[in-house]
Design a protein around this motif. Structure first.
Motif, mmCIF file in Angstrom:
data_model
loop_
_atom_site.group_PDB
_atom_site.id
_atom_site.type_symbol
_atom_site.label_atom_id
_atom_site.label_comp_id
_atom_site.label_asym_id
_atom_site.label_seq_id
_atom_site.Cartn_x
_atom_site.Cartn_y
_atom_site.Cartn_z
ATOM 1 N N GLN A 182 -26.901 -95.437 -12.946
ATOM 2 C CA GLN A 182 -27.938 -94.935 -12.051
ATOM 3 C C GLN A 182 -27.475 -93.760 -11.190
ATOM 4 O O GLN A 182 -28.258 -92.877 -10.873
ATOM 5 C CB GLN A 182 -28.432 -96.064 -11.127
ATOM 6 C CG GLN A 182 -29.358 -97.049 -11.804
ATOM 7 C CD GLN A 182 -30.625 -96.375 -12.304
ATOM 8 O OE1 GLN A 182 -31.297 -95.673 -11.563
ATOM 9 N NE2 GLN A 182 -30.925 -96.551 -13.587
ATOM 10 N N TYR A 183 -26.217 -93.800 -10.785
ATOM 11 C CA TYR A 183 -25.784 -92.820 -9.772
ATOM 12 C C TYR A 183 -24.728 -91.837 -10.268
ATOM 13 O O TYR A 183 -24.196 -91.055 -9.490
ATOM 14 C CB TYR A 183 -25.311 -93.570 -8.512
ATOM 15 C CG TYR A 183 -26.450 -94.343 -7.928
ATOM 16 C CD1 TYR A 183 -27.457 -93.698 -7.210
ATOM 17 C CD2 TYR A 183 -26.594 -95.707 -8.168
ATOM 18 C CE1 TYR A 183 -28.558 -94.385 -6.733
ATOM 19 C CE2 TYR A 183 -27.687 -96.411 -7.695
ATOM 20 C CZ TYR A 183 -28.667 -95.741 -6.979
ATOM 21 O OH TYR A 183 -29.754 -96.418 -6.507
ATOM 22 N N LYS A 184 -24.467 -91.874 -11.569
ATOM 23 C CA LYS A 184 -23.488 -90.960 -12.144
ATOM 24 C C LYS A 184 -23.888 -89.499 -11.882
ATOM 25 O O LYS A 184 -23.080 -88.696 -11.416
ATOM 26 C CB LYS A 184 -23.399 -91.230 -13.652
ATOM 27 C CG LYS A 184 -22.417 -90.371 -14.382
ATOM 28 C CD LYS A 184 -22.375 -90.743 -15.853
ATOM 29 C CE LYS A 184 -23.607 -90.251 -16.595
ATOM 30 N NZ LYS A 184 -23.487 -90.390 -18.058
ATOM 31 N N ASN A 185 -25.145 -89.186 -12.160
ATOM 32 C CA ASN A 185 -25.609 -87.812 -11.974
ATOM 33 C C ASN A 185 -25.483 -87.358 -10.525
ATOM 34 O O ASN A 185 -25.030 -86.248 -10.237
ATOM 35 C CB ASN A 185 -27.081 -87.689 -12.393
ATOM 36 C CG ASN A 185 -27.226 -87.585 -13.892
ATOM 37 O OD1 ASN A 185 -26.244 -87.722 -14.615
ATOM 38 N ND2 ASN A 185 -28.447 -87.361 -14.359
ATOM 39 N N LEU A 186 -25.902 -88.240 -9.628
ATOM 40 C CA LEU A 186 -25.872 -87.877 -8.208
ATOM 41 C C LEU A 186 -24.434 -87.647 -7.743
ATOM 42 O O LEU A 186 -24.133 -86.655 -7.072
ATOM 43 C CB LEU A 186 -26.524 -88.993 -7.374
ATOM 44 C CG LEU A 186 -26.563 -88.754 -5.868
ATOM 45 C CD1 LEU A 186 -27.429 -87.542 -5.510
ATOM 46 C CD2 LEU A 186 -27.079 -89.980 -5.130
ATOM 47 N N LEU A 222 -32.904 -84.971 -9.336
ATOM 48 C CA LEU A 222 -31.882 -84.683 -10.353
ATOM 49 C C LEU A 222 -32.214 -85.374 -11.674
ATOM 50 O O LEU A 222 -32.094 -84.781 -12.745
ATOM 51 C CB LEU A 222 -30.522 -85.200 -9.878
ATOM 52 C CG LEU A 222 -29.656 -84.290 -9.024
ATOM 53 C CD1 LEU A 222 -28.440 -85.061 -8.523
ATOM 54 C CD2 LEU A 222 -29.210 -83.071 -9.826
ATOM 55 N N ILE A 229 -27.691 -85.677 -18.801
ATOM 56 C CA ILE A 229 -26.374 -85.043 -18.690
ATOM 57 C C ILE A 229 -25.363 -85.891 -19.463
ATOM 58 O O ILE A 229 -25.251 -87.098 -19.233
ATOM 59 C CB ILE A 229 -25.930 -84.943 -17.217
ATOM 60 C CG1 ILE A 229 -26.801 -83.921 -16.489
ATOM 61 C CG2 ILE A 229 -24.455 -84.534 -17.119
ATOM 62 C CD1 ILE A 229 -26.412 -83.696 -15.058
ATOM 63 N N MET A 280 -16.015 -88.683 -18.827
ATOM 64 C CA MET A 280 -16.099 -89.603 -17.685
ATOM 65 C C MET A 280 -16.521 -90.998 -18.146
ATOM 66 O O MET A 280 -16.000 -92.004 -17.651
ATOM 67 C CB MET A 280 -17.090 -89.064 -16.653
ATOM 68 C CG MET A 280 -17.079 -89.837 -15.355
ATOM 69 S SD MET A 280 -17.861 -88.941 -14.011
ATOM 70 C CE MET A 280 -19.426 -89.759 -13.973
ATOM 71 N N ALA A 314 -15.505 -87.830 -9.523
ATOM 72 C CA ALA A 314 -16.533 -88.868 -9.655
ATOM 73 C C ALA A 314 -15.935 -90.131 -10.286
ATOM 74 O O ALA A 314 -16.247 -91.250 -9.862
ATOM 75 C CB ALA A 314 -17.697 -88.351 -10.486
ATOM 76 N N LEU A 362 -21.818 -86.911 -9.552
ATOM 77 C CA LEU A 362 -21.289 -85.701 -10.186
ATOM 78 C C LEU A 362 -21.788 -84.455 -9.462
ATOM 79 O O LEU A 362 -21.036 -83.507 -9.225
ATOM 80 C CB LEU A 362 -21.771 -85.640 -11.631
ATOM 81 C CG LEU A 362 -20.782 -86.054 -12.708
ATOM 82 C CD1 LEU A 362 -21.436 -85.960 -14.075
ATOM 83 C CD2 LEU A 362 -19.541 -85.171 -12.673
ATOM 84 N N HIS A 363 -23.072 -84.484 -9.124
ATOM 85 C CA HIS A 363 -23.680 -83.361 -8.420
ATOM 86 C C HIS A 363 -22.968 -83.138 -7.081
ATOM 87 O O HIS A 363 -22.642 -82.005 -6.710
ATOM 88 C CB HIS A 363 -25.167 -83.662 -8.206
ATOM 89 C CG HIS A 363 -25.908 -82.599 -7.483
ATOM 90 N ND1 HIS A 363 -26.146 -81.359 -8.034
ATOM 91 C CD2 HIS A 363 -26.454 -82.580 -6.252
ATOM 92 C CE1 HIS A 363 -26.821 -80.623 -7.155
ATOM 93 N NE2 HIS A 363 -27.019 -81.335 -6.074
ATOM 94 N N LYS A 376 -31.515 -87.758 -5.822
ATOM 95 C CA LYS A 376 -31.203 -88.390 -7.111
ATOM 96 C C LYS A 376 -32.432 -88.378 -8.019
ATOM 97 O O LYS A 376 -32.328 -88.043 -9.214
ATOM 98 C CB LYS A 376 -30.750 -89.834 -6.881
ATOM 99 C CG LYS A 376 -30.597 -90.648 -8.144
ATOM 100 C CD LYS A 376 -30.613 -92.127 -7.820
ATOM 101 C CE LYS A 376 -30.544 -93.013 -9.041
ATOM 102 N NZ LYS A 376 -31.496 -92.734 -10.107
ATOM 103 N N TYR A 378 -23.052 -97.268 -12.040
ATOM 104 C CA TYR A 378 -22.536 -96.110 -12.784
ATOM 105 C C TYR A 378 -23.664 -95.352 -13.481
ATOM 106 O O TYR A 378 -23.775 -94.130 -13.331
ATOM 107 C CB TYR A 378 -21.496 -96.565 -13.814
ATOM 108 C CG TYR A 378 -20.942 -95.413 -14.615
ATOM 109 C CD1 TYR A 378 -20.026 -94.536 -14.049
ATOM 110 C CD2 TYR A 378 -21.349 -95.192 -15.925
ATOM 111 C CE1 TYR A 378 -19.529 -93.456 -14.767
ATOM 112 C CE2 TYR A 378 -20.859 -94.120 -16.657
ATOM 113 C CZ TYR A 378 -19.949 -93.254 -16.063
ATOM 114 O OH TYR A 378 -19.471 -92.190 -16.771
#
Lengths: 212, 184
Positions: free
Chosen positions: B25-29, A32, A39, A44, B48, B31-32, A29, B23
């Motif tokens: 903090q961990y949205k990117n992770l 990323l 992003i 969403m 997601a 989604l990845h 994380k 949401y």
């Protein structure tokens, strides 16, 4: 005892795994976030947070809640009196207090015993209580392990299942991509039996349940 | 009126803040992770989003939103949401354990020697995602079968079946690698 040891080992393994996996994911994380910090996900965001109340609305909501509370506080004595009259003066009685305590206490469930003899090729490997359900893990010498869940009830949910004819009782079943399932009700207990492969394995158990 | 999300009324503003923190903090992770499975950005977003709904429903399981344990929980839910969307089995290269191992019904899980944390990670990681997620939610997060089913979008019966398989497979792997003995 054996099953308890096994589950304790699994518990330790699972806990250690999530700690390690979580650490790896945390690093992933962070990487990323460094590489792609902005992003944009409007669709969403709208789906997940789209109904967020802006601050002004929140303040308005707060006032509305406060007003509702004041109104409720004003009306409460009347409501209590009305309930008291309608319930024969039970409000606040010791018996009701006791029943409230009982309702608040976490329910303890006992294992539901098996009411029939399993076919010879099965033995109970482990029994686990999951809330109101007793889960019997059955070992099958024919190598198609079975899980049987027992739960008190008289109306099994047979939606999507087909009726299987048998003497003495009604069975319903279905074979899905992942597993087969048979369920039936006997003596006020709903039996849900699943296995990985052959539905006939389950039908044999159902028939055993209704054998005279 | 309390804040609403997904049509769900939050019990408190604190709960909402907790969820929004997760949401953002961990949205990117997430989604990845969903993209890794689905290879389609739109589908990954859908998965997601679904994962966040399931996380919200299990918010009470999250004490510390940023602990390793919680991060693993979010990702477990997200991966399963993606797999559900993909609709196919996600198999890892562990099928060697499927068929060639003797029946372990009489195996006593008595650990012969301490298993290294590396070995534990490797063994649990060798389970397929479907089995591992049920196993972790049961044994690491102590969730009832019904809650596991809701979190993963599968039936309670399927939870029971997968859990049984996961335990069997892990027991087999432990035996094969000499970490446990058969006592009989």
């Amino acid at each position: 005892m054996k099953a308890n040891n096994q589950n304790e080992l699994f518990r330790q393994m699972a806990s250690q795994y999530v700690e390690q996996a979580g650490e790896t994911l945390r690093r992933e994380k962070e990487q990323l976030d460094r590489e792609q910090p902005h992003i944009l996900t409007p669709r969403m965001d709208e789906t997940v947070l789209g109904h967020s109340s802006p601050p002004r609305q929140n303040r308005r909501s707060l006032w509305a809640t406060l007003a509702a509370c004041i109104l409720l506080a004003l009306l409460m004595p009347g409501i209590v009196l009305w309930l008291d009259l309608n319930q024969g003066g039970m409000t606040g009685s010791p018996s009701q207090a006791a029943s409230s305590d009982t309702a608040a206490a976490p329910a303890e469930y006992a294992v539901i015993p098996l009411s029939f003899t399993l076919p010879d090729n099965f033995r109970v490997e482990e029994v686990e209580q999951d809330r109101e359900k007793s889960i019997y893990y059955l070992d099958d010498t024919m190598k198609d392990p079975v899980v049987m869940t027992l739960e008190y009830g008289s109306a099994p949910d047979t939606a999507g299942l087909v009726s299987i004819s048998t003497r003495g009782g009604d069975l319903w079943g279905m074979t899905y991509a992942d597993y087969s399932i048979v369920l039936f009700e006997k003596d006020g207990v709903i039996h849900t039996i699943t296995c990985q492969n052959d539905i006939n394995t389950l039908v044999d158990i159902g028939r055993a349940a209704f054998a005279v | 009126m309390r804040p609403v999300l997904f049509g769900i009324v939050f019990a408190s503003g604190e709960e909402r803040e907790k969820f929004e923190h997760i949401y953002t903090q961990y949205k990117n992770l997430l989604l990845h992770k969903t993209y890794e499975i689905l290879r389609d950005y739109t589908l990954a977003e859908d998965a997601a989003s679904e994962a966040f709904l399931r996380i919200y429903k299990n918010l009470h399981k999250v004490d510390d939103t940023d602990s390793n344990r919680s991060i693993a929980f979010y990702v477990t839910i997200a991966k399963n949401a993606a797999l559900t969307l993909r609709g196919t089995e996600h198999k890892k290269q562990t099928e060697e354990y499927e068929d060639d191992i003797a029946d372990t019904r009489d195996m006593e899980l008595e650990v012969l020697s301490g298993i290294s944390s590396h070995a534990i990670y490797r063994l649990v990681d060798a389970l397929s995602e479907e089995l591992r997620s049920v196993f972790l939610l049961k044994f690491a997060y102590d969730m009832p079968h019904r809650a596991i089913g809701e979190a993963l979008g599968i039936s309670e019966n399927n939870v029971t079946v997968r859990l049984h398989r996961a335990k069997k497979k892990l027991a087999q792997m432990l035996a094969k690698e000499g970490y446990v003995c058969e006592s009989k």
